[in-house]
Design an enzyme around this catalytic site. Structure first.
Site, PDB file in Angstrom:
ATOM      1  N   SER A  18     -10.467  74.825 135.269  1.00 61.35           N
ATOM      2  CA  SER A  18     -10.513  73.510 135.842  1.00 61.35           C
ATOM      3  C   SER A  18     -11.734  72.871 135.077  1.00 61.35           C
ATOM      4  CB  SER A  18     -11.222  73.829 137.291  1.00 61.35           C
ATOM      5  OG  SER A  18     -10.802  72.455 137.876  1.00 61.35           O
ATOM      6  N   ASP A  43      -0.971  74.259 142.480  1.00 56.79           N
ATOM      7  CA  ASP A  43      -2.303  73.820 142.710  1.00 56.79           C
ATOM      8  C   ASP A  43      -2.638  72.337 143.147  1.00 56.79           C
ATOM      9  OD1 ASP A  43      -4.865  72.748 141.754  1.00 56.79           O
ATOM     10  OD2 ASP A  43      -4.988  74.165 140.123  1.00 56.79           O
ATOM     11  N   HIS A  47      -5.431  76.808 143.071  1.00 55.07           N
ATOM     12  CA  HIS A  47      -6.513  76.617 142.139  1.00 55.07           C
ATOM     13  C   HIS A  47      -7.621  77.487 142.091  1.00 55.07           C
ATOM     14  CE1 HIS A  47      -8.165  73.963 139.325  1.00 55.07           C
ATOM     15  NE2 HIS A  47      -9.373  73.896 139.984  1.00 55.07           N
TER      16      HIS A  47
END
Lengths: 277, 277
Positions: free
Chosen positions: B147, B223, B256
């Protein structure tokens, strides 16, 4: 049963679920990993009982079991270690009360109403898993656990011959009759009559004639709790004396943490797979 | 550097360390996993940069990298994501301030003094690792991250050609110029002039001519941040336009979380091993 969360992981589904337990009189949360499988296929079930202070979350986050369970096609179930909630009696210290159910049905007050983790794990939760997870093949079950949960796995398997095809443990408390954790917990939950404790003592159960199909134990050689609380040597002696087949390994340098458990999880799942698949 | 803890795991040593950082002006904590190795042998280093809200602990506990790093003989280093401590300025929200350093050197006040994660990760920490871990072969480095940390890995590798033999990312923020997280962070840390942002934007760096040796990206198809914040499609387009070799995979159903990251960690470590070993 209500679904708390699901996450896709390792080609399977890691779920967390909650239900109102008849045995504990409280909501109880547990996690289940189900590998992807063809429709109609049934998968064996591996139970993992956690140690002092843990919930389902510790092994679910840190146990590193999903790769091996996905590979072998094994469902992994991780219950909580005690009843929870503000209405449940608790005690000072991490080793009694909430987070420390010791997988017993308490006889002493104020614990007897809620602290029924033996019946919860032996009877109620398996029935729930069987009904809510139709792909679970309850004729093929294995059981393992860590520390207090290793004690739980060993004693539940010893008291239920034929239920579990495979049994293992990580750093188990092998004899509550012979360690301070066990002394405190069983005095508190069961009462002072130590003859009642033998059903909750893996070494005593083996001495009294109970048997496991086989046994794998890994124990960290640098585990701070080894000498006083875990006392692996008593299990080695009990198995040798009784002719109980067992592979009990001391792993030099390893401690009591999930850094140890995760290091040997793949081997334990493979050990169970040999009996379950 | 002080040792906070070490745990034996997967035939290696998982350590946590702290040191006083010159760049951030604060103590900084990071973790290092060192597989066992013969005396005198040097091992390559894989950097893992974490995402928003994380410290070194998230990947250390949940990343499931140790099995693969032990197998391939790779050191794994996991830094923190920002300066820490009561004296460090912070902001409301999880996406700016502490836990959200974005791997930039801030120019705006009050951030400029402490928020120097670019220089910390690019310069200070590698020098510390090289001096404190003599088995680390700094001529063989790879970098990855998740991320915000995927953004960090990509941009640091793009700005330092030749430094990293291998680069990958899990669900990276690919273009801070084109997402709300990036807009907030770079406006706050760097200022309103967006031309200054291009050095912190993987897509812009590729457009401007920077290149990676190769690239592996895994992105969860389920996600929640994909469409608005991560925008993988911009990286696919930038790589295609520039002729940048890349394997960018959408993994259906994955989110995620570390349940996603851990599922593909073994493949990422193996990808780095091909270039590092």
């Amino acid at each position: 049963m209500e679904q708390v969360s699901t996450n896709r992981s390792y080609g399977g589904t890691q779920g967390v679920y909650t239900h109102d337990s008849r045995e504990t009189g409280t909501p109880m949360t547990f996690s289940v990993f189900v590998p992807d499988h063809a429709p109609g296929v049934k998968l064996p079930v591996l139970w993992y009982l956690s140690g002092l202070t843990c919930t389902h979350a510790n092994v679910t986050e840190k146990g590193e079991y999903r790769a091996a369970c996905a590979k072998h096609g094994i469902i992994f179930v991780a219950p909580d270690t005690s009843p929870r909630g503000d209405a449940v009696p608790d005690a000072e210290g991490y080793d009694f009360g909430k987070g420390a159910g010791f997988y017993v049905d308490a006889a002493e007050e104020p614990w007897a109403t809620n602290y029924r983790m033996r019946s919860y794990i032996e009877t109620e939760l398996p029935a729930l898993v069987a009904s809510e997870f139709p792909m679970a093949d309850m004729t093929r079950q294995g059981i393992t656990g860590h520390s207090m949960g290793g004690h739980g796995a060993l004693t539940i398997a010893l008291r239920n011959p034929g239920r579990f095809r495979s049994v293992s443990a990580f750093a188990p408390i092998v004899s509550p009759l012979n360690c301070p954790w066990g002394d405190k917990a069983l005095t508190g939950y069961i009462g002072a009559d130590r003859t009642n404790w033998r059903q909750y003592d893996a070494c005593a159960l083996i001495e009294d004639g109970a048997r496991l199909p086989d046994l794998l134990v890994d124990q960290g050689g640098a585990d701070n709790f080894l000498a006083e609380q875990l006392r692996t040597e008593l299990l080695i002696k009990a198995c040798e004396t009784a002719g109980q087949p067992a592979t009990i390994r001391i792993q030099p340098g390893y401690d009591h943490s999930y850094y140890f458990i995760s290091s040997y999880m793949t081997e334990h799942v493979a050990w169970h797979a040999k009996a379950l698949i």
